[in-house]
Motif scaffolding. Structure first.
Motif: not given
Length: 396
Positions: A1-12
């Motif tokens: 499965m494609p992964k989301i961005s690190e920026k998106g993961r860390l978005m509060p």
């Protein structure tokens, strides 16, 4: 499965909105919920603004200029002039809410991994805007025991590095309601000039100041012409949160020219909302006098009631319509969920905003909540009574 961005993961997540599913379930369970969590005023939008949309004569809902319609910006400049702020319409870019204005400001003056110093607690979405822009927040903590006044300038200065590009304040403050004095603004002016930094002020609550105190804009400080960037909005001023119209204002021509490129990339702000917002500028001053009188009454009733609860500490705001209360609990996140999931008092409960989300320093503000006094006095007092009863039985 494609992964989301690190920026998106860390978005509060928003501490204001993340509890909505719990509130919706409480409502489905038959509970009445008093919403103290979000700054959505119950004040009616000026009729003149609503009527302007109803009677418009447009045949095509077309793009406007990227910086907003010229006529609207001229009227905004007139509004500022009436408030002793001297700017031209060329110093103004109309944005899709104050949020976009702040994103344009961040994008115009900072690169990835640059730093911005912000007194905390601060508007929770500053965390999100910074993350989205690749910018690092460097917090300087203000304290409830000082009523969230500006921390000593020395605390700011020792945080400045070669990565620091700006200082950001909200005046009056969300979530604290603190109103910075002219002297505090001038201390910040001295600092940013000394270190060649920008000073960004989120002034969306400018009209809501109490107790005879005057608001002092950073745009009124003549030394700051090249340093000052103001974020503004119609959302709270005219109770038009859904219009999504804000402005970025600066006398620095390079800042405006750069921000305009971001504005061009998103084409234009919404046309009908600009029509409503332009009409709202004709709102009589009596509107704000009545609204401020109402907010003062609500504030005073709320603070008085909270201070009567054993173990509760509250800071008294001089502006906006928020306050921070410190509760005799360990974790307000858990408490806020418990209020909605497991507690009711006569089949009523409250929704609050856990204050930890208004800090960027981990572990700070865990026992605090933000209360928006945007309900009628009777409802506020009822909500405080529910909080009081809840604290008697809540166990961490």
């Amino acid at each position: 499965m494609p992964k989301i961005s690190e920026k998106g993961r860390l978005m509060p997540e928003s501490p204001i909105r993340k509890l909505v599913p719990y509130a919706e379930q409480a409502h489905k369970d038959g509970k009445d919920v008093f919403y103290l969590n979000i700054g959505q005023p119950d004040i009616k939008t000026p009729t003149i603004a609503m009527d302007a949309v109803k009677v418009h004569s447009l045949d095509i809902l077309a793009y406007t200029r990227s910086e907003g319609s010229e006529n609207y910006r001229i009227k905004i400049a007139d509004y500022y002039s009436e408030n002793d702020i001297n700017v031209s319409h060329d110093n103004i870019i109309v944005t899709t809410g104050g949020s976009e204005a702040l994103l344009f400001a961040f994008g115009s003056i900072m690169d990835d991994d640059d730093e911005i110093i912000i007194p905390e607690p601060f508007y929770a979405n500053y965390n999100g805007f910074s993350r989205a822009s690749g910018v690092n927040i460097v917090p300087v903590i203000s304290k409830i025991d000082d009523n969230f006044a500006l921390p000593p300038i020395e605390e700011f200065e020792k945080l400045i590095t070669d990565k620091t590009k700006a200082i950001l304040i909200c005046n009056p403050g969300n979530p604290t309601g603190y109103l910075y004095s002219k002297e505090e603004i001038q201390k910040l002016a001295d600092l940013v000039i000394k270190h060649d930094l920008f000073l960004i002020a989120d002034e969306v609550y400018r009209e809501f100041v109490y107790d005879g105190i005057q608001h002092y804009s950073i745009l009124q400080e003549p030394r700051l012409d090249d340093y000052a960037i103001v974020i503004d909005s119609v959302s709270k001023r005219y109770s038009m949160c859904g219009a999504r119209i804000g402005y970025l204002v600066s006398k620095n021509k390079t800042v405006i020219a750069t921000a305009l490129k971001f504005a061009q990339a998103r084409l234009s702000p919404p046309t009908l909302a600009q029509i409503a917002s332009e009409a709202a500028l004709a709102t009589p001053k009596s509107y704000f006098e009545e609204v401020n009188t109402e907010y003062v009454q609500r504030r005073d009733a709320l603070i008085k009631a909270l201070e009567k609860i054993e173990g509760v500490k509250v800071a008294k705001p001089n502006g906006a319509f928020y306050c921070i209360a410190e509760l005799p609990i360990k974790n307000s996140d858990d408490f806020a969920k418990w209020l909605l999931e497991s507690f009711d008092y006569n089949n009523q409960t409250v929704m609050v905003a856990p204050a930890a989300g208004f800090y960027s320093t981990p572990g700070v503000g865990l026992n605090q909540i933000r209360i928006a006094y945007v309900l009628k006095e009777e409802s506020l007092l009822r909500a405080v009574k529910i909080l009081e009863e809840a604290l008697k039985v809540y166990q961490d």
